[in-house]
Design an enzyme around this catalytic site. Structure first.
Site, mmCIF file in Angstrom:
data_model
loop_
_atom_site.group_PDB
_atom_site.id
_atom_site.type_symbol
_atom_site.label_atom_id
_atom_site.label_comp_id
_atom_site.label_asym_id
_atom_site.label_seq_id
_atom_site.Cartn_x
_atom_site.Cartn_y
_atom_site.Cartn_z
ATOM 1 N N CYS A 1 0.859 -1.188 0.000
ATOM 2 C CA CYS A 1 0.000 0.000 0.000
ATOM 3 C C CYS A 1 0.891 1.232 0.000
ATOM 4 C CB CYS A 1 -1.000 -0.024 1.156
ATOM 5 S SG CYS A 1 -0.272 0.000 2.805
ATOM 6 N N ASP B 1 -8.224 3.906 0.859
ATOM 7 C CA ASP B 1 -7.266 4.349 1.879
ATOM 8 C C ASP B 1 -8.045 4.916 3.073
ATOM 9 O OD1 ASP B 1 -5.331 5.557 3.384
ATOM 10 O OD2 ASP B 1 -4.366 6.573 1.695
ATOM 11 N N CYS C 1 -1.617 0.769 7.343
ATOM 12 C CA CYS C 1 -3.057 0.438 7.428
ATOM 13 C C CYS C 1 -3.393 -0.813 6.605
ATOM 14 C CB CYS C 1 -3.922 1.612 6.967
ATOM 15 S SG CYS C 1 -3.708 3.119 7.945
ATOM 16 N N ASN D 1 2.177 1.526 4.413
ATOM 17 C CA ASN D 1 2.450 0.255 5.133
ATOM 18 C C ASN D 1 2.132 0.362 6.626
ATOM 19 O OD1 ASN D 1 5.196 -1.944 5.972
ATOM 20 N ND2 ASN D 1 3.229 -2.558 5.176
HETATM 21 P P1 4NP Z 1 -1.914 2.825 4.046
HETATM 22 O O1 4NP Z 1 -2.534 4.216 4.571
HETATM 23 O O2 4NP Z 1 -1.332 3.121 2.661
HETATM 24 O O3 4NP Z 1 -3.076 1.916 3.978
HETATM 25 O O4 4NP Z 1 -0.863 2.416 5.042
HETATM 26 C C1 4NP Z 1 -1.775 5.386 4.616
HETATM 27 C C2 4NP Z 1 -0.939 5.607 5.694
HETATM 28 C C3 4NP Z 1 -0.198 6.780 5.767
HETATM 29 C C4 4NP Z 1 -0.302 7.717 4.758
HETATM 30 C C5 4NP Z 1 -1.138 7.486 3.678
HETATM 31 C C6 4NP Z 1 -1.873 6.319 3.611
HETATM 32 N N1 4NP Z 1 0.434 8.918 4.840
HETATM 33 O O5 4NP Z 1 0.243 9.791 3.977
HETATM 34 O O6 4NP Z 1 1.250 9.083 5.771
#
Ligand code: 4NP
Length: 158
Positions: free
Chosen positions: A10, A129, A15, A13
Site C-alpha cells: 500500500c 485508503d 493500514c 504500510n
Molecule cells: P496505508 O494508509 O497506505 O493503507 O498504510 C496510509 C498511511 C499513511 C499515509 C497514507 C496512507 N500517509 O500519507 O502518511
C-alpha cells in the site's frame, strides 16, 4: 517444498497492507500451511518505516482476533520484484508505482489485491485508503481485506 512468496503493498504500510499481511498470516497458520508461504508487506512511501501499524487499524483488527503489533513499517526495495512471486497492491495508484519501478520481466507478478475479491464488481476494484477518514473506513477495509485474503488462499491452494 518451494514457498510461495507474497508481498502486500500500500502507500504507508501502516493500514491496508499490514492488515492483509496479518490476516493472511493468521489464515495460513490456522490452516496449517505456514511452511508453504512467505508473507511480507511494504509501502511505496517511506514516511512510516520502522513504525507500528496505525493504532486505529490495530484496534479494528483486534476486534476480530487479529494481532498486528509484531509488524513494522517497511518500504519497497528494488530487489522485492525479483524475490517475491506475487506482488499485490491495494489500489491502482500503488500498482502504477510498482509497474513504473519494475523491470518488464517481473510485471506479471503485480496484480491488484482485489482481483482476488469474490465480491469485487470491476477489474479495477481498490481497497480504499482509510488514513484520513473515520472509524467506518477501518471496519470497511477489514471486511474487504478479510474476504479477499480468504479467497486468495483458496485460489493459491488449487
Ligand atoms: P496505508 O494508509 O497506505 O493503507 O498504510 C496510509 C498511511 C499513511 C499515509 C497514507 C496512507 N500517509 O500519507 O502518511
Amino acid at each position: 517444498m518451494k514457498k510461495t512468496k507474497i508481498l502486500f503493498v500500500c502507500l504507508g504500510n501502516i493500514c491496508r497492507s499490514p492488515l492483509a499481511h496479518a490476516i493472511f498470516e493468521d489464515l495460513v497458520e490456522k490452516n496449517g500451511f505456514s511452511d508453504e508461504f512467505e508473507i511480507e508487506s511494504c509501502g511505496t512511501g517511506s514516511w512510516h518505516v520502522g513504525e507500528l501499524p496505525d493504532s486505529r487499524m490495530i484496534a479494528e483488527a483486534k476486534k476480530h482476533g487479529i494481532k498486528m503489533e509484531h509488524l513494522r513499517g517497511r518500504t519497497l526495495q528494488a530487489m522485492d520484484f525479483e524475490y517475491y512471486d506475487l506482488i499485490l497492491p491495494m489500489d491502482v495508484s500503488n500498482r502504477g508505482v510498482l509497474l513504473t519501478k519494475s523491470l518488464d520481466e517481473y510485471k506479471d507478478k503485480i496484480k491488484l489485491f482485489r482481483s482476488f475479491d469474490p465480491e469485487a464488481n470491476d477489474d479495477m476494484a481498490e481497497v480504499p485508503d482509510p488514513y484520513y477518514g473515520g472509524a467506518d473506513g477501518f471496519s470497511n477495509v477489514f471486511d474487504i481485506v478479510e474476504r479477499t485474503c480468504e479467497n486468495l488462499l483458496e485460489e493459491l491452494r488449487k
